[in-house]
Design a protein around this motif. Structure first.
Motif, short mmCIF file in Angstrom:
data_model
loop_
_atom_site.label_atom_id
_atom_site.label_comp_id
_atom_site.label_asym_id
_atom_site.label_seq_id
_atom_site.Cartn_x
_atom_site.Cartn_y
_atom_site.Cartn_z
N ALA A 100 56.43 40.20 -45.05
CA ALA A 100 55.81 40.49 -43.75
C ALA A 100 54.32 40.16 -43.78
O ALA A 100 53.78 39.58 -42.81
N LEU A 101 53.67 40.50 -44.88
CA LEU A 101 52.25 40.19 -45.01
C LEU A 101 52.03 38.68 -45.06
O LEU A 101 51.08 38.16 -44.46
N ALA A 102 52.91 37.97 -45.76
CA ALA A 102 52.80 36.51 -45.84
C ALA A 102 52.97 35.87 -44.47
O ALA A 102 52.24 34.94 -44.10
N THR A 103 53.92 36.40 -43.70
CA THR A 103 54.16 35.88 -42.36
C THR A 103 52.95 36.12 -41.47
O THR A 103 52.50 35.22 -40.73
N ARG A 104 52.39 37.33 -41.53
CA ARG A 104 51.20 37.64 -40.73
C ARG A 104 50.03 36.74 -41.12
O ARG A 104 49.28 36.26 -40.26
N ALA A 105 49.87 36.51 -42.42
CA ALA A 105 48.77 35.66 -42.88
C ALA A 105 48.96 34.22 -42.41
O ALA A 105 48.00 33.56 -41.97
N GLN A 106 50.20 33.74 -42.49
CA GLN A 106 50.48 32.37 -42.05
C GLN A 106 50.27 32.22 -40.53
O GLN A 106 49.70 31.23 -40.06
N GLU A 107 50.75 33.23 -39.80
CA GLU A 107 50.57 33.19 -38.35
C GLU A 107 49.10 33.26 -37.98
O GLU A 107 48.64 32.57 -37.05
N GLY A 108 48.35 34.10 -38.69
CA GLY A 108 46.91 34.22 -38.43
C GLY A 108 46.18 32.93 -38.73
O GLY A 108 45.29 32.51 -37.96
N GLN A 109 46.54 32.28 -39.85
CA GLN A 109 45.91 31.02 -40.20
C GLN A 109 46.24 29.94 -39.19
O GLN A 109 45.38 29.14 -38.79
N GLU A 130 37.58 35.07 -31.17
CA GLU A 130 38.89 35.24 -31.82
C GLU A 130 38.90 34.61 -33.21
O GLU A 130 39.41 35.19 -34.17
N VAL A 131 38.34 33.41 -33.33
CA VAL A 131 38.27 32.73 -34.63
C VAL A 131 37.44 33.55 -35.62
O VAL A 131 37.81 33.69 -36.79
N ALA A 132 36.35 34.11 -35.15
CA ALA A 132 35.50 34.93 -36.02
C ALA A 132 36.24 36.16 -36.51
O ALA A 132 36.13 36.57 -37.68
N ALA A 133 37.01 36.79 -35.60
CA ALA A 133 37.77 37.98 -35.97
C ALA A 133 38.85 37.64 -37.01
O ALA A 133 39.06 38.38 -37.97
N LEU A 134 39.51 36.50 -36.79
CA LEU A 134 40.54 36.07 -37.74
C LEU A 134 39.91 35.72 -39.09
O LEU A 134 40.47 36.04 -40.15
N LYS A 135 38.77 35.06 -39.06
CA LYS A 135 38.08 34.70 -40.29
C LYS A 135 37.73 35.94 -41.09
O LYS A 135 37.74 35.93 -42.32
N GLU A 136 37.43 37.02 -40.38
CA GLU A 136 37.06 38.27 -41.05
C GLU A 136 38.28 39.04 -41.55
O GLU A 136 38.26 39.64 -42.63
N SER A 137 39.40 38.97 -40.80
CA SER A 137 40.57 39.78 -41.15
C SER A 137 41.52 39.10 -42.14
O SER A 137 42.20 39.79 -42.92
N LEU A 138 41.58 37.78 -42.13
CA LEU A 138 42.55 37.08 -42.98
C LEU A 138 42.35 37.32 -44.47
O LEU A 138 43.33 37.52 -45.19
N PRO A 139 41.13 37.30 -45.00
CA PRO A 139 40.97 37.55 -46.44
C PRO A 139 41.53 38.89 -46.88
O PRO A 139 42.15 39.00 -47.94
N ALA A 140 41.35 39.92 -46.06
CA ALA A 140 41.88 41.24 -46.40
C ALA A 140 43.40 41.22 -46.39
O ALA A 140 44.07 41.82 -47.26
N LEU A 141 43.97 40.50 -45.42
CA LEU A 141 45.42 40.39 -45.32
C LEU A 141 45.98 39.63 -46.52
O LEU A 141 47.00 40.03 -47.11
N GLU A 142 45.32 38.55 -46.91
CA GLU A 142 45.76 37.76 -48.05
C GLU A 142 45.62 38.54 -49.36
O GLU A 142 46.46 38.44 -50.25
N ALA A 143 44.55 39.34 -49.45
CA ALA A 143 44.35 40.18 -50.64
C ALA A 143 45.44 41.25 -50.73
O ALA A 143 45.94 41.56 -51.83
N GLU A 144 45.83 41.80 -49.58
CA GLU A 144 46.90 42.81 -49.57
C GLU A 144 48.22 42.19 -49.99
O GLU A 144 48.99 42.78 -50.77
N GLU A 145 48.49 40.97 -49.48
CA GLU A 145 49.71 40.27 -49.89
C GLU A 145 49.71 40.01 -51.40
O GLU A 145 50.72 40.21 -52.08
#
Length: 426
Positions: free
Chosen positions: A39-48, A76-91
Motif C-alpha cells: 500500500a505504501l509503495a502504491t501511494r509512493a508511485q501514485e504520488g510520484q 501541489e508539486v511542493a507538497a508532494l516533494k515534501e511528503s514523498l520522502p517520508a512516504l518512501e522512508a516508511e515503505e
C-alpha cells in the motif's frame, strides 16, 4: 528466505510448515506487513506519478496565461516533494521489518522428513559395516591419543579450551585423512577443488543463513568480517548475485579448510577430547543445481561421503533427521554417524542437506532455464565429505591395539609413506 508469493497464495500451508519447526504461526504478521508495504509503495508511485503530471501541467497552464492554475499546481508539486520522502522512508522501514521477519524463519521440511523434536526422533535409514570385536576393553580416543601426539594440554595452554595441538605421526595422519578425502572427492566423485577465503562479509554470512540469527555461533574479527564455520559459506556464495549459465549446471565444488565455531550452544558437551573444537578442518561438498536435480544431487553427495567411510572400513549408520533436529536452512538432511567403540555409540561425522531455493533467494542466485526468458532461483546443497578431526577420532578408536598403538587403515598407507601403525612418541 521464503517466497512471499507462496505465503500469500497458501498461508495455512506456510503456518503448517512452521509448526513442524516448532515455530508459532507467522503468516498473519507477514501478510499484514506485506499489505502495508504494498500500500505504501502504491501511494509512493501514485504520488510520484502525480508530481510528474503536475510539473508538466505547470508549463502548459503558464503558456495559456492561467496563472491561478499554475500557482495551484506549483503548490501541489511542493507538497508532494515534501511528503514523498517520508512516504518512501516508511515503505523502506516496513520492507526492512518484513525482510527481517522472513530472514529469521527456518526452511520448511519436505513431506518425507519425520516429525520430531530432537535427535531422539531421527530415523535410521541404513547401516554399513559391523562394529569390531576386541580382546580388550576398547578405550576412547582421548585416552589413546595423548601418547601418540594428540596433545590437549599444549593446545589449551596456547589457546584455551577446545583447541588441540597435533604432533608427529598424529599430525601426519590428520593430513593424510584430509588429502585422501579431497583427492577422492575430486578424482572419483567429480567435485571441483577450490581454495576459498576464510574471512567473509556480512552479506556472505547472511546468504547461507548464518546471519542474523546465529551470529553467536561465529567468530568475528576486529574489522567486522566473520571467520567461516564451514567452507559451505564461501563455496555457496560463489554464485551470490549471479545468473549462472544453464550449461554450467550442476556446479559441484569442494574445499578443504579450517573451520571456526564458538560452540556457544554447546556448554558442557564433548568438553573432553577432539570431538567438538573451536578450530577444526573439514572437506566440504557444495552443489548448486537446477530445482529438478536437487534430490538426485542430494543422494549423490550422501554417497560421496559414505564412500570415504567405506574406504576407511569404518562402520556407520545413515540417519534421516527429524523436523526438529535439522539445520535452519535445510529442507531435508541425512546424517552419517560413525561407530566409536570407545564410547560404544554412533556419533555424527557428516551432515548432508538439501536447502532447496532457501539460500538462493537470500543470495539472489538464479539461472535461466533453457527456452525461458525468465530466471528462476537455483537449489543449493551442502555437506561434509568428511569432518577431518572426527574421522581421526574414528580411526583411533576403531583401529586401536591393546599395546596402545593404532593401525593405519590400508587405504591411507600411500598418504602415510607406507607407515603401518602409529606408535607412542616415547
Amino acid at each position: 528466505m521464503h517466497d512471499i508469493r507462496s505465503i500469500r497464495e497458501n498461508p495455512a500451508a506456510f503456518d503448517a510448515g512452521m509448526a513442524r519447526r516448532s515455530v508459532e504461526p507467522q503468516s498473519a504478521q507477514i501478510l499484514a506487513l506485506d499489505e502495508q508495504r504494498r500500500a505504501l509503495a502504491t501511494r509512493a508511485q501514485e504520488g510520484q506519478s502525480r508530481r510528474n503530471e503536475a510539473s508538466k501541467a505547470i508549463g502548459k497552464a503558464m503558456g495559456q496565461g492561467d496563472t491561478a492554475t499554475a500557482e495551484a499546481l506549483k503548490a501541489e508539486v511542493a507538497a508532494l516533494k515534501e511528503s514523498l520522502p517520508a512516504l518512501e522512508a516508511e515503505e523502506k522501514a516496513v520492507t526492512a521489518q518484513l525482510n527481517e521477519l522472513l530472514a529469521a524463519l527456518p526452511n520448511i521440511p519436505v513431506d518425507e522428513v519425520p516429525e520430531g523434536a530432537d535427535e531422539n526422533d531421527n530415523v535410521e535409514v541404513a547401516k554399513w559395516g559391523t562394529p569390531g570385536t576386541y580382546a580388550f576393553t576398547p578405550r576412547e580416543h582421548a585416552d589413546i591419543g595423548p601418547a601418540l601426539g594428540l596433545d590437549f594440554e599444549t593446545g589449551a595452554k596456547i589457546s584455551g579450551a577446545r583447541f588441540t595441538f597435533l604432533k608427529g605421526q598424529m599430525a601426519r595422519l590428520h593430513r593424510a585423512l584430509a588429502q585422501f578425502m579431497l583427492d577422492t572427492q575430486t578424482t572419483a566423485n567429480g567435485f571441483m577443488e577450490c581454495n576459498v577465503p576464510l574471512l567473509v562479509k556480512d552479506e556472505t554470512a547472511y546468504g547461507t543463513g548464518q546471519l542474523p540469527k546465529f551470529s553467536e555461533d561465529l567468530f568475528q574479527t576486529t574489522d567486522g568480517r566473520w571467520l567461516i564455520p564451514t567452507a559451505e559459506v564461501s563455496l555457496t556464495n560463489a554464485v551470490q548475485g549471479e545468473i549462472v549459465d544453464n550449461a554450467e549446471l550442476p556446479l559441484r565444488m569442494t574445499a578443504l579448510t579450517p573451520c571456526f565455531r564458538s560452540e556457544a550452544g554447546a556448554a558442557g558437551r564433548d568438553t573432553r577430547g577432539f570431538i567438538r573444537q573451536h578450530q577444526f578442518e573439514k572437506v566440504e561438498l557444495v552443489t548448486v543445481c537446477r530445482p529438478e536435480e536437487s534430490e538426485a544431487e542430494h543422494e549423490k553427495m550422501v554417497a560421496a561421503a559414505e564412500g570415504i567411510l567405506q574406504a576407511l572400513e569404518l562402520p556407520y549408520r545413515k540417519v534421516l533427521l527429524c523436523s526438529g533436529d535439522m539445520g535452519a536452512t535445510a529442507k531435508k538432511t541425512f546424517d552419517l554417524e560413525v561407530w566409536l567403540p570407545g564410547q560404544g555409540a554412533y556419533r555424527e561425522i557428516s551432515s548432508i542437506s538439501n536447502c532447496g531455493d532457501f539460500q538462493a533467494r537470500r543470495m539472489n542466485a538464479r539461472y535461466k532455464p533453457e527456452g525461458s526468458k525468465k530466471t528462476e532461483f537455483l537449489h543449493t546443497l551442502n555437506g561434509s565429505g568428511l569432518a577431518v578431526g572426527r574421522t581421526l577420532v574414528a580411526v583411533l578408536e576403531n583401529y586401536q591395539q591393546e599395546d596402545g598403538s593404532v593401525r593405519v587403515p590400508e587405504v591411507l598407507k600411500p598418504w602415510m609413506g607406507g607407515l603401518e601403525a602409529l606408535t607412542p612418541l616415547r
